[in-house]
Design a protein around this motif. Structure first.
Motif, PDB file in Angstrom:
ATOM      1  N   GLY A 185     -38.656  29.095  30.604  1.00 23.96           N
ATOM      2  CA  GLY A 185     -37.823  30.274  30.815  1.00 23.96           C
ATOM      3  C   GLY A 185     -38.631  31.514  31.152  1.00 23.96           C
ATOM      4  O   GLY A 185     -39.805  31.631  30.785  1.00 23.96           O
ATOM      5  N   GLU A 186     -37.998  32.429  31.842  1.00 22.20           N
ATOM      6  CA  GLU A 186     -38.603  33.718  32.149  1.00 22.20           C
ATOM      7  C   GLU A 186     -37.500  34.746  32.352  1.00 22.20           C
ATOM      8  O   GLU A 186     -36.522  34.481  33.051  1.00 22.20           O
ATOM      9  N   VAL A 187     -37.646  35.889  31.711  1.00 26.14           N
ATOM     10  CA  VAL A 187     -36.689  36.983  31.865  1.00 26.14           C
ATOM     11  C   VAL A 187     -37.469  38.245  32.204  1.00 26.14           C
ATOM     12  O   VAL A 187     -38.452  38.576  31.532  1.00 26.14           O
ATOM     13  N   SER A 188     -37.046  38.928  33.248  1.00 26.13           N
ATOM     14  CA  SER A 188     -37.679  40.177  33.673  1.00 26.13           C
ATOM     15  C   SER A 188     -36.720  41.332  33.422  1.00 26.13           C
ATOM     16  O   SER A 188     -35.562  41.289  33.853  1.00 26.13           O
ATOM     17  N   GLN A 196     -43.676  49.159  35.455  1.00 32.90           N
ATOM     18  CA  GLN A 196     -43.739  47.717  35.565  1.00 32.90           C
ATOM     19  C   GLN A 196     -42.605  47.085  34.758  1.00 32.90           C
ATOM     20  O   GLN A 196     -42.209  47.601  33.711  1.00 32.90           O
ATOM     21  N   PRO A 197     -42.079  45.948  35.219  1.00 27.56           N
ATOM     22  CA  PRO A 197     -41.048  45.254  34.429  1.00 27.56           C
ATOM     23  C   PRO A 197     -41.660  44.573  33.214  1.00 27.56           C
ATOM     24  O   PRO A 197     -42.862  44.279  33.183  1.00 27.56           O
ATOM     25  N   PHE A 198     -40.855  44.353  32.199  1.00 25.89           N
ATOM     26  CA  PHE A 198     -41.275  43.589  31.028  1.00 25.89           C
ATOM     27  C   PHE A 198     -40.906  42.129  31.290  1.00 25.89           C
ATOM     28  O   PHE A 198     -39.729  41.814  31.508  1.00 25.89           O
ATOM     29  N   ILE A 199     -41.898  41.258  31.300  1.00 30.74           N
ATOM     30  CA  ILE A 199     -41.688  39.841  31.585  1.00 30.74           C
ATOM     31  C   ILE A 199     -41.787  39.050  30.281  1.00 30.74           C
ATOM     32  O   ILE A 199     -42.810  39.093  29.605  1.00 30.74           O
ATOM     33  N   TYR A 200     -40.732  38.332  29.944  1.00 30.47           N
ATOM     34  CA  TYR A 200     -40.712  37.522  28.726  1.00 30.47           C
ATOM     35  C   TYR A 200     -40.751  36.044  29.087  1.00 30.47           C
ATOM     36  O   TYR A 200     -39.917  35.549  29.855  1.00 30.47           O
ATOM     37  N   ARG A 201     -41.750  35.368  28.542  1.00 30.27           N
ATOM     38  CA  ARG A 201     -41.911  33.925  28.766  1.00 30.27           C
ATOM     39  C   ARG A 201     -42.133  33.251  27.405  1.00 30.27           C
ATOM     40  O   ARG A 201     -41.949  33.864  26.380  1.00 30.27           O
ATOM     41  N   GLY A 202     -42.543  31.977  27.449  1.00 32.01           N
ATOM     42  CA  GLY A 202     -42.867  31.282  26.207  1.00 32.01           C
ATOM     43  C   GLY A 202     -41.668  30.672  25.524  1.00 32.01           C
ATOM     44  O   GLY A 202     -41.681  30.460  24.314  1.00 32.01           O
ATOM     45  N   PHE A 203     -40.610  30.385  26.282  1.00 34.08           N
ATOM     46  CA  PHE A 203     -39.440  29.710  25.740  1.00 34.08           C
ATOM     47  C   PHE A 203     -38.895  28.781  26.821  1.00 34.08           C
ATOM     48  O   PHE A 203     -39.350  28.792  27.960  1.00 34.08           O
ATOM     49  N   PRO A 255     -40.930  47.403  22.962  1.00 31.82           N
ATOM     50  CA  PRO A 255     -41.095  46.030  23.440  1.00 31.82           C
ATOM     51  C   PRO A 255     -42.486  45.811  23.998  1.00 31.82           C
ATOM     52  O   PRO A 255     -43.151  46.733  24.447  1.00 31.82           O
ATOM     53  N   GLN A 256     -42.912  44.554  23.944  1.00 32.32           N
ATOM     54  CA  GLN A 256     -44.160  44.146  24.551  1.00 32.32           C
ATOM     55  C   GLN A 256     -43.845  43.267  25.758  1.00 32.32           C
ATOM     56  O   GLN A 256     -42.806  42.632  25.810  1.00 32.32           O
TER      57      GLN A 256
END
Length: 262
Positions: A185-188, A196-203, A255-256
């Motif tokens: 998964g990836e959510v921007s 810069q956008p916050f990119i969430y991965r690791g799921f 957020p990180q």
């Protein structure tokens, strides 16, 4: 968010509940859960998807033993639905069963055991003898003589139901793997004014394109099994990522850019 927890989340120890050892134990009803304040991802069962998807994003941990998780925050140590003492900040919020069963759980007393026994975390503040306190402040007894109290019977029933839901969840995850429907998964998220956008991965998440492209017989199989509405509950819930992100910003819990490991 990475692999599923190797040890039960929240639990610092497990002890079998016994009418001999714990005859005088009582349980206090708690309106706070300090153990929850710093936890951003909670295991859930498929039975809970319809309720959870109204409040929190549903994702899957990575790895071969992936499990469903409800996100109460997007970053490690951040929970946007409770205060620093673990008290809910919303009245109508759905609390996952994994949280509500604490400090109890069913477990094998020995590796070779065929039955599960009701155990509890002996470090939990909600359980104890509470000697020296006023009767109305000591909570409800767990035993009446040698017999389980009505409270203990209800706790056992709840934990048995949770285990049954856990088995249904296990079967659901096996089917997801068999159909190869999970993908990284990836959510921007691009906040206003951010460079810069916050990119969430690791799921992991369900591959919607692959789901829509399934053969008729495969799609009919998961529809008849009841999986299809659960898959879409998960997919619909992902839109709440941005709401959780906004809550973090509002609370000053910055957020990180990468979602950390559970």
């Amino acid at each position: 968010m990475a692999s599923a927890p190797q040890l039960p989340l929240f639990y610092k120890g497990l002890e079998p509940l016994s009418s001999e050892t714990h005859a005088d134990f009582r349980m206090k009803i708690q309106d706070k859960a300090p153990f929850l304040a710093g936890q951003h991802a909670i295991p859930i069962t498929v039975d809970e998807f319809p309720l959870v998807q109204r409040h929190m994003p549903i994702v899957f941990s990575v790895g071969e033993d992936a499990i469903p998780l409800a996100l109460m925050g997007l970053n490690e140590g951040v929970n946007v639905f409770v205060d620093d003492e673990g008290k809910l900040t919303e009245n109508s919020f759905y609390v996952p069963a994994y949280v509500r069963r604490y400090p109890f759980m069913l477990a094998k007393l020995r590796p070779e055991a065929t039955e599960l026994s009701l155990c509890f975390d002996p470090t939990a503040d909600a359980l104890g003898k509470f000697e020296g306190e006023e009767d109305d402040a000591r909570g409800e007894p767990l035993f009446v003589g040698k017999d389980p109290s009505e409270l203990t019977k209800n706790i056992l029933t709840f934990n048995e139901s949770f285990e049954q839901a856990g088995q249904r969840t296990h079967n659901f995850m096996n089917e997801l793997r068999e159909q190869e429907l999970l993908m990284d998964g990836e959510v921007s998220i691009q906040p206003d004014g951010a460079a810069q956008p916050f990119i969430y991965r690791g799921f992991q998440m369900v591959n919607e394109e692959k789901l829509q492209g399934m053969r008729g017989d495969q799609l009919r199989k998961i529809a008849q099994s009841g999986m299809l509405p659960l898959l879409y509950a998960h997919l619909f819930s992902l839109s709440l990522m941005r709401e959780v992100f906004a809550r973090q910003v509002q609370l000053g819990k910055n957020p990180q850019p990468v979602l950390p490991t559970v």
